[in-house]
Design an enzyme around this catalytic site. Structure first.
Site, PDB file in Angstrom:
ATOM      1  CB  SER A  73      -0.932  -0.068   1.211  1.00  0.00           C
ATOM      2  OG  SER A  73      -1.882   0.927   1.144  1.00  0.00           O
ATOM      3  CG  ASP A 302      -6.057   0.984   0.567  1.00  0.00           C
ATOM      4  OD1 ASP A 302      -5.222   1.911   0.517  1.00  0.00           O
ATOM      5  OD2 ASP A 302      -5.891  -0.056   1.220  1.00  0.00           O
ATOM      6  CG  ASN A 395      -4.896   6.953   6.853  1.00  0.00           C
ATOM      7  OD1 ASN A 395      -6.013   6.717   6.395  1.00  0.00           O
ATOM      8  ND2 ASN A 395      -4.225   6.074   7.583  1.00  0.00           N
ATOM      9  CB  SER A 520       3.623   1.981  12.626  1.00  0.00           C
ATOM     10  OG  SER A 520       3.252   1.392  11.396  1.00  0.00           O
ATOM     11  CB  THR A 522       1.748  -0.576   8.015  1.00  0.00           C
ATOM     12  OG1 THR A 522       1.914   0.807   8.314  1.00  0.00           O
ATOM     13  CG2 THR A 522       0.289  -0.962   8.114  1.00  0.00           C
TER      14      THR A 522
HETATM   15  C1  G16 Z   1      -3.097   0.521   6.585  1.00  0.00           C
HETATM   16  C2  G16 Z   1      -4.431   0.301   7.248  1.00  0.00           C
HETATM   17  C3  G16 Z   1      -4.975   1.612   7.728  1.00  0.00           C
HETATM   18  C4  G16 Z   1      -3.966   2.299   8.664  1.00  0.00           C
HETATM   19  C5  G16 Z   1      -2.605   2.388   7.971  1.00  0.00           C
HETATM   20  C6  G16 Z   1      -1.521   2.878   8.899  1.00  0.00           C
HETATM   21  O1  G16 Z   1      -3.272   1.377   5.498  1.00  0.00           O
HETATM   22  O2  G16 Z   1      -5.302  -0.305   6.331  1.00  0.00           O
HETATM   23  O3  G16 Z   1      -6.179   1.369   8.392  1.00  0.00           O
HETATM   24  O4  G16 Z   1      -4.393   3.568   8.976  1.00  0.00           O
HETATM   25  O5  G16 Z   1      -2.217   1.118   7.507  1.00  0.00           O
HETATM   26  O6  G16 Z   1      -1.409   1.999   9.974  1.00  0.00           O
HETATM   27  P1  G16 Z   1      -0.236   2.085  11.031  1.00  0.00           P
HETATM   28  O7  G16 Z   1      -0.303   3.466  11.596  1.00  0.00           O
HETATM   29  O8  G16 Z   1      -0.550   1.015  12.026  1.00  0.00           O
HETATM   30  O9  G16 Z   1       1.050   1.880  10.295  1.00  0.00           O
HETATM   31  P2  G16 Z   1      -2.652   1.067   4.070  1.00  0.00           P
HETATM   32  O10 G16 Z   1      -3.252   2.094   3.175  1.00  0.00           O
HETATM   33  O11 G16 Z   1      -1.171   1.189   4.228  1.00  0.00           O
HETATM   34  O12 G16 Z   1      -3.082  -0.337   3.785  1.00  0.00           O
END
Ligand code: G16
Length: 565
Positions: A73, A302, A395, A520, A522
């Site tokens: 993403s 997305d 976001n 985080s 991600t």
């Molecule tokens: C994903 C999730 C989102 C979240 C984002 C950041 O987005 O689908 O709901 O807001 O990660 O998450 P974090 O702050 O835990 O890193 P995407 O667009 O990267 O799939």
């Protein structure tokens, strides 16, 4: 005959194939905010085990089709990731995340067999059932090799046959759409034609019901043309294809479309860049004119961020919170015009701690607002409790959900005037325009354009719904982001011990101050969000908090926040 036992041939198949995808020692995998996500070169063994989990999930759910999306993403190009999609097109049931994590962390092929056995027994999975899985990937160069590892996992799945289909290179929301369409085909809940083309056709047909062709009165406020920053990702092809379906209604102009060039995905462009930098992607600077609006998608389309230049050419951001405010108000209005009361259908909004305080204040005065932890999976489930549940993360990730009851009410409602009938038809068309499975930048973009055109508003009028409190988002690279634990929808820290008290004492010193810290799910970072009445103070608070976070656990010296220390 049903069976919860792995046969000897099942076991040796798993071991043989697992030997091609061994886990490096010392690596720990975690199914996070949106699946597994990390540097692409570490993901091969995870892809393999995800293939097995996808097949087992399908078996558990009576051979329903499960989706697998290979994407990271908004992350940098060198990252990749994988997430599972449940039969209704929503995120994998949370209880299964633990099993997916356990399989991914198996230290040897034999341990993997043991983990599969444990899972099959605990969940009473009938292995004799066939499994059905579809998968797609974004444009990342690491995608094809990771898909091969996934396919090995699908081949290794124990028990009855696993059928799998490669849906190619798609946006995440299109894969979610396909999963739902395929599972509902021929049922009363049929969601759409189960092809990529069917997706564009569905969106375009609904848009054309809502907005008349350019030149007619109803379309007078839709923009002549809309610049769409595609983040050099898979949103490029989807935008180009959708644009063809919308010819004569709205002209979409894709920008940042280099999908074949290495190193440019999400770089200096895209929704995450706009949100975190709070400025135009440099490539948009020569293109966007004062009073004109444009939008940015992220790497898998997305997320959506809008922005415009005011009449003096100053950049103004219209983020997920602003989209929620715009859309929630619009549903209220349309329901009133259609003669549907709030008792018949309730509208609610779901946000996360990142929602700007001004947006929460604005929305709370109009509709119920709930705050949940970050991650679409949390927002989506909370939004399902309303007849019309609007969920958006700041976001730009979000959508609107209509409950089964809401769809029934709309179908059965008797309008008493042509004006009521028109509003009712518009509400029904919106249920078709809006992707019900997951946040979808393209569907959301068309929704925004419809609302603005109906209201006769441009970026400035939309922006004036409320004024954002100045805010700042900072990332801190630390030694161990796992040391940070949160509560109260991630608004407060419970670990490291004592840090929240220090933060409270600091935040108190700032007028209108609010700040929180969370790991985080991600990226390998800790995120810090701060807002205050004045911009300079929001920045100062964010960096001071970031400094405290860094000092608490230590980390990469290059990422130690230098400002305001
Ligand atoms: C994903 C999730 C989102 C979240 C984002 C950041 O987005 O689908 O709901 O807001 O990660 O998450 P974090 O702050 O835990 O890193 P995407 O667009 O990267 O799939």
């Amino acid at each position: 005959m049903s069976s919860n036992v792995l046969s000897e041939s099942d076991k040796s198949k798993v071991v043989d194939l697992a030997n091609r995808h061994t886990k490096p020692s010392g690596t720990t995998y975690q199914y996070g905010t949106a699946g597994f996500r990390m540097k692409a070169d570490q993901l091969d063994p995870v892809m393999f085990t995800v293939g097995i989990v996808a097949a087992l999930r399908s078996k558990k759910l009576d051979s329903k089709i499960i989706g697998v999306m290979v994407t990271a993403s908004h992350n940098p190009e060198e990252d990749n990731g994988v997430k599972l999609v449940d039969p209704r097109g929503d995120m994998l049931e949370q209880a299964w995340e633990g099993y997916a994590t356990a399989l991914a962390n198996s230290s040897s092929p034999e341990e993997l067999v043991h983990q599969i056995h444990q899972m099959v027994t605990a969940l009473q999975i009938d292995l004799s059932k066939p499994a059905n899985v579809i998968y797609a990937r974004d444009t990342r160069p690491s995608g094809p090799a990771l898909v091969s590892a996934l396919v090995d996992g699908l081949k290794a799945a124990p028990g009855g046959t696993t059928t799998y289909t490669d849906e190619g290179v798609l946006t995440t929301p299109i894969l979610h759409y396909l999963v739902r369409c395929k599972n509902t085909l021929g049922t009363e809940e049929e969601y759409g034609v189960p092809t990529e083309e069917g997706y564009y056709e569905k969106l375009a047909t609904a848009f054309k019901k809502l907005l008349k062709p350019r030149g007619s009165i109803d379309s007078q406020n839709a923009p002549e043309e809309l610049l769409v920053d595609c983040a050099n990702g898979v949103g490029t092809t989807a935008t180009e294809k959708l644009a063809k379906h919308l010819e004569g209604y709205i002209k979409l102009i894709p920008v940042n479309t280099s999908i074949d060039k290495l190193g440019v995905l999400n770089k200096g462009c895209g929704a995450d860049y706009v949100k975190t930098q709070q400025k135009l992607p440099p490539s948009m600077v020569p293109l966007l004119q004062p009073n004109q609006r444009a939008c940015s998608l992220d790497g898998d389309a997305d997320r959506l961020m809008y922005y415009y230049l005011d009449r003096n050419g100053k950049f103004k951001m219209l983020d997920g919170d602003k989209i929620a405010a715009l859309v929630a108000g619009f549903f209220g209005e349309l329901m009133e015009h259609a003669g549907i009361s709030k008792e018949e259908l309730d509208v609610g909004v779901v946000q996360t701690a990142y929602a700007n305080g001004a947006s929460t204040h604005y929305l709370s005065q109009r509709v119920p607002v709930q705050c949940v932890p970050t991650g679409v999976k949390h927002l989506h489930h909370a939004a399902e409790h309303y007849s019309i549940g609007v969920y958006f993360e700041a976001n730009g990730h979000g959508t609107v959900l209509f409950s089964a009851n809401a769809l029934n009410v709309l179908r059965r409602h008797q309008a008493t005037s042509p004006a009521q009938q028109a509003s009712l038809e518009n509400l029904i068309a919106l249920t078709e325009l809006i992707n019900q499975t997951v946040g979808d930048a393209l569907s959301d973009m068309l929704l925004v354009e419809v609302v603005l055109a109906y209201r006769g508003h441009g970026g400035a009028e939309w922006d004036s719904l409320y004024t954002d409190l100045p805010n700042r988002l900072v990332k801190v690279s630390v030694k161990d982001r796992g040391a940070f634990k949160t509560e109260d929808a991630e608004r407060r820290l419970t670990a490291p011990q004592g840090l929240q008290d220090k933060l409270d004492a600091l935040i108190k010193k700032y007028e209108g101050g609010r700040a929180f810290v969370r790991p985080s799910g991600t990226e390998d970072v800790v995120r810090v969000y701060a807002e205050a009445t004045h911009k300079v103070e929001a920045d100062e608070l964010a960096f001071k908090v970031a400094g405290m976070v860094y000092d608490e656990v230590g980390g990469d010296p290059a990422s130690r926040p230098k400002e305001f220390m």
